[in-house]
Motif scaffolding. Structure first.
Motif, mmCIF file in Angstrom:
data_model
loop_
_atom_site.group_PDB
_atom_site.id
_atom_site.type_symbol
_atom_site.label_atom_id
_atom_site.label_comp_id
_atom_site.label_asym_id
_atom_site.label_seq_id
_atom_site.Cartn_x
_atom_site.Cartn_y
_atom_site.Cartn_z
ATOM 1 N N ILE A 1 0.817 -1.463 -0.123
ATOM 2 C CA ILE A 1 -0.040 -0.005 -0.044
ATOM 3 C C ILE A 1 0.809 1.391 0.174
ATOM 4 C CG2 ILE A 1 -1.654 1.295 1.453
ATOM 5 C CD1 ILE A 1 -2.875 -1.527 2.374
ATOM 6 N N ARG A 2 1.861 1.396 0.845
ATOM 7 C CA ARG A 2 2.894 2.453 0.967
ATOM 8 C C ARG A 2 3.626 2.554 -0.527
ATOM 9 N NH1 ARG A 2 5.478 5.137 5.416
ATOM 10 N NH2 ARG A 2 7.152 6.694 4.607
ATOM 11 N N PHE A 3 3.912 1.340 -1.119
ATOM 12 C CA PHE A 3 4.869 1.712 -2.297
ATOM 13 C C PHE A 3 3.900 2.075 -3.268
ATOM 14 C CE2 PHE A 3 6.907 -0.172 -6.001
ATOM 15 C CZ PHE A 3 8.015 0.367 -5.882
ATOM 16 N N PHE A 4 2.343 1.558 -3.451
ATOM 17 C CA PHE A 4 1.436 2.128 -4.527
ATOM 18 C C PHE A 4 1.415 3.579 -4.441
ATOM 19 C CE2 PHE A 4 -3.199 2.843 -4.893
ATOM 20 C CZ PHE A 4 -3.254 2.468 -6.243
ATOM 21 N N ILE A 5 0.950 3.967 -3.045
ATOM 22 C CA ILE A 5 1.052 5.406 -2.870
ATOM 23 C C ILE A 5 2.217 6.216 -3.611
ATOM 24 C CG2 ILE A 5 0.732 7.184 -1.166
ATOM 25 C CD1 ILE A 5 -1.062 5.275 0.156
ATOM 26 N N LEU A 6 3.263 5.969 -3.096
ATOM 27 C CA LEU A 6 4.263 6.638 -3.514
ATOM 28 C C LEU A 6 5.081 6.402 -4.949
ATOM 29 C CD1 LEU A 6 6.542 5.916 -0.360
ATOM 30 C CD2 LEU A 6 5.612 8.102 -0.914
ATOM 31 N N GLN A 7 4.396 5.484 -5.768
ATOM 32 C CA GLN A 7 4.639 5.432 -6.963
ATOM 33 C C GLN A 7 3.812 6.265 -7.903
ATOM 34 O OE1 GLN A 7 3.598 1.112 -7.787
ATOM 35 N NE2 GLN A 7 5.088 1.138 -9.110
ATOM 36 N N ALA A 8 2.900 7.280 -7.165
ATOM 37 C CA ALA A 8 2.271 8.479 -7.854
ATOM 38 C C ALA A 8 2.725 9.676 -7.201
ATOM 39 C CB ALA A 8 0.758 8.416 -7.905
ATOM 40 N N HIS A 9 2.984 10.762 -8.008
ATOM 41 C CA HIS A 9 3.461 12.216 -7.028
ATOM 42 C C HIS A 9 2.114 12.639 -6.356
ATOM 43 C CE1 HIS A 9 4.475 16.071 -6.842
ATOM 44 N NE2 HIS A 9 5.667 16.011 -7.116
ATOM 45 N N TYR A 10 2.640 13.003 -5.279
ATOM 46 C CA TYR A 10 1.571 13.475 -4.132
ATOM 47 C C TYR A 10 0.750 14.353 -4.667
ATOM 48 C CZ TYR A 10 3.735 17.692 -3.223
ATOM 49 O OH TYR A 10 4.276 19.153 -2.898
ATOM 50 N N ARG A 11 0.667 15.026 -5.669
ATOM 51 C CA ARG A 11 -0.006 16.128 -6.200
ATOM 52 C C ARG A 11 -0.923 15.526 -7.262
ATOM 53 N NH1 ARG A 11 1.552 20.198 -8.698
ATOM 54 N NH2 ARG A 11 3.658 20.169 -8.603
ATOM 55 N N GLY A 12 -0.712 14.361 -7.779
ATOM 56 C CA GLY A 12 -1.463 13.858 -8.865
ATOM 57 C C GLY A 12 -2.387 12.892 -8.371
ATOM 58 N N LEU A 13 -3.505 12.855 -9.133
ATOM 59 C CA LEU A 13 -4.756 11.894 -8.658
ATOM 60 C C LEU A 13 -4.055 10.454 -8.826
ATOM 61 C CD1 LEU A 13 -7.841 13.166 -10.551
ATOM 62 C CD2 LEU A 13 -7.697 13.036 -8.147
ATOM 63 N N LEU A 14 -4.580 9.670 -7.893
ATOM 64 C CA LEU A 14 -4.267 8.328 -7.827
ATOM 65 C C LEU A 14 -5.571 7.395 -7.865
ATOM 66 C CD1 LEU A 14 -2.200 6.010 -7.176
ATOM 67 C CD2 LEU A 14 -2.353 6.497 -5.056
ATOM 68 N N ASP A 15 -5.744 6.684 -8.999
ATOM 69 C CA ASP A 15 -6.845 5.867 -9.176
ATOM 70 C C ASP A 15 -6.590 4.583 -8.607
ATOM 71 O OD1 ASP A 15 -9.647 5.935 -10.299
ATOM 72 O OD2 ASP A 15 -9.076 4.342 -11.722
ATOM 73 N N PHE A 16 -7.638 4.024 -7.883
ATOM 74 C CA PHE A 16 -7.293 2.511 -7.206
ATOM 75 C C PHE A 16 -8.103 1.654 -8.153
ATOM 76 C CE2 PHE A 16 -9.243 -0.783 -4.939
ATOM 77 C CZ PHE A 16 -8.347 -1.554 -4.310
ATOM 78 N N SER A 17 -7.179 0.643 -8.356
ATOM 79 C CA SER A 17 -7.696 -0.613 -8.762
ATOM 80 C C SER A 17 -7.062 -1.979 -8.160
ATOM 81 C CB SER A 17 -7.714 -0.712 -10.380
ATOM 82 O OG SER A 17 -6.461 -0.928 -10.752
ATOM 83 N N TYR A 18 -7.485 -2.954 -8.017
ATOM 84 C CA TYR A 18 -6.816 -4.309 -7.576
ATOM 85 C C TYR A 18 -5.659 -4.503 -8.595
ATOM 86 C CZ TYR A 18 -6.044 -8.616 -5.380
ATOM 87 O OH TYR A 18 -5.246 -9.708 -4.526
ATOM 88 N N PRO A 19 -5.789 -4.423 -9.941
ATOM 89 C CA PRO A 19 -4.658 -5.059 -10.696
ATOM 90 C C PRO A 19 -3.451 -3.945 -10.646
ATOM 91 C CG PRO A 19 -6.620 -5.069 -11.748
ATOM 92 C CD PRO A 19 -6.993 -4.719 -10.664
ATOM 93 N N ALA A 20 -3.833 -2.775 -10.269
ATOM 94 C CA ALA A 20 -2.780 -1.666 -9.843
ATOM 95 C C ALA A 20 -2.060 -1.897 -8.870
ATOM 96 C CB ALA A 20 -3.406 -0.141 -10.143
#
Length: 491
Positions: free
Chosen positions: A314-333
């Motif tokens: 979960i932590r890695f998933f969040i940090l893979q996106a820039h903190y100011r960008g939208l992050l869309d959740f999906s299980y495959p992602a």
């Protein structure tokens, strides 16, 4: 090592070098949770974003006082000046004392943060523990002429304030447009203007949480706690104020107005906001009833999940996106992040067993400088991760015997992973949060099988050697015979 941190300054919409108000000391205030339910992925993103910032500023040598508040009173339904307090509502439905609700969910929040390897703040003040300070703050605003009492409540006079100071400068909103959009509410309540917000609310007879004040029994407005506690613990002016983008308006806009009204100047130098997490393009949150709690991620107990998810994934998933960008959740992602993190974990393990050569056979780029540049550029964690993968290619090639690395280059690469993957990105690999002793036992068992297979090959016992390789492969392991021995990883 870099000496500056370029932060996104929401007020001016530009990036600029980070220069603390007090040399060597940084004051950082972050809006924490309203503790009336379990934390979800959106809470995790905010916590991880500012944990990473806290880690980096500390790593650069700054002495950081990190204040993260707990909202346990005054946060009304729909984030307006009407409705029932969210914690009081939870207490009423579950027949508990409000502070029972607060403590129960705060304990769970702290447990979630520990599993995500989020460091605790320097100070974690509660709104309910600072009622006296909030009353005194209201008095300052009243004395300055930017608030008024109405029927036992006190409201901030936004139009009057706007005559002297621009209201809406953080979010870029125009007060005339805001008034026009809400004009139909005029005269329907005790406020002079629909834009006015509560500093103190009169408590109804059934309201559980209330305190005495010069204006009668009541409770503070939601926006007030951050201005009050920020000043108390960080001073009238401090460096960084953070929170989710959804707090930019009205919460942070109201904070600015309160601090200017009470002190005569802005309190915050840099405003930093993390963006939202969406699911199917819609914000994930309690109000939309589309959120997944962190406990559900850890247990796998949710229709959108096919099994438990590691806190570090979960932590890695969040940090893979820039903190100011939208992050869309999906299980495959999420599963793609799990595979990516596993690759870096495997590389980190190989790095620990590399044997140095007298001289490197390739030129190793200055990954360390590149990683610092990425962090200095508005905390670009996706770029840092891509640099770690670039370094991984060289490490894996050396592990396979395709290239040779000197002791100096191996040390540099190890420092790169230790500083950025482990320390700054906070990947708690093989630690208690990821299984602790069980993880060590798992790796030790596989290494033991590799040793048995190595001995079998030495004795030309191909049946045993192939059996171990094939059985491990069927279980999801990738076994490679290299010039330096056998390497294994999870597929």
């Amino acid at each position: 090592m870099a000496s500056n941190l370029s932060l996104y300054n929401s007020l001016s919409r530009i990036k600029q070098p980070f220069e603390p108000i007090h040399e060597g000391h940084v004051g950082m205030y972050v809006c924490g949770p309203t503790v009336y339910g379990d934390a979800h992925l959106g809470h995790a993103r905010a916590a991880i974003t500012f944990d990473t910032l806290f880690r980096y500023l500390t790593h650069l040598g700054y002495k950081v006082r990190y204040v993260r508040n707990i909202t346990d009173v005054g946060h009304l339904e729909h984030d307006s000046d009407d409705g029932e307090d969210k914690i009081q509502k939870k207490a009423r439905l579950e027949q508990l004392e409000p502070m029972e609700v607060v403590q129960f969910y705060l304990n769970r929040y702290h447990d979630d943060m520990k599993r995500l390897n989020v460091l605790p703040p320097s100070i974690e003040p509660h709104a309910s523990g600072h009622i006296i300070e909030q009353i005194e703050y209201i008095k300052k605003i009243l004395e300055a002429g930017y608030a008024y009492e109405s029927n036992g409540s006190v409201y901030f006079d936004v139009p009057k304030y706007n005559q002297d100071h621009p209201y809406g400068k953080l979010s870029g909103r125009n007060i005339d447009d805001m008034i026009s959009a809400t004009r139909e509410l005029d005269g329907q309540d005790e406020k002079h203007s629909p834009l006015d917000f509560a500093l103190w609310k009169k408590a109804s007879p059934e309201h559980i949480m209330h305190w005495p004040s010069p204006w009668g029994e009541g409770f503070p407005g939601w926006h007030l706690e951050c201005s009050t506690m920020g000043e108390k613990y960080l001073g009238e002016t401090f460096d960084i104020h953070g929170g989710g983008l959804d707090l930019l308006f009205p919460h942070h806009e109201c904070e600015i107005a309160q601090s200017v009204a009470a002190q005569g100047h802005d309190a915050v130098k840099y405003w930093v906001h993390n963006n939202m997490i969406t699911i199917d393009g819609k914000k994930m949150g309690k109000s939309y009833n589309n959120f997944i709690t962190l406990e559900q991620f850890f247990s796998g107990d949710h229709p959108l999940l096919e099994g438990p998810v590691s806190p570090m994934v979960i932590r890695f998933f969040i940090l893979q996106a820039h903190y100011r960008g939208l992050l869309d959740f999906s299980y495959p992602a999420l599963m793609a992040s799990e595979k990516a993190l596993q690759k870096l974990t495997d590389t980190y393990r190989r790095l620990g067993s590399l044997l140095p050569a007298e001289k490197s056979t390739i030129e190793v780029p200055d990954f360390m400088s590149l990683a610092y540049e990425a962090m200095d550029d508005d905390m670009n964690t996706p770029k840092v991760i891509s640099i770690l993968f670039d370094a991984s290619k060289i490490i894996n090639s050396a592990s396979a015997g395709e290239v040779k690395l000197s002791k100096n280059d191996i040390t540099k690469l190890r420092n790169l992973f230790d500083i950025f993957l482990i320390n700054l990105l906070g990947m708690n690999i093989g630690s208690e949060s990821e299984g602790g002793n069980a993880t060590k036992a798992y790796e030790g068992a596989v290494d033991l099988l590799m040793e048995i297979r190595k001995n079998a090959k030495a004795q030309k016992d191909w049946t045993t050697s192939d059996l171990i390789r094939d059985r491990l492969s069927n279980l999801g392991f990738d076994i490679k015979d290299t010039k330096n021995g056998v390497e294994w990883s999870v597929k």
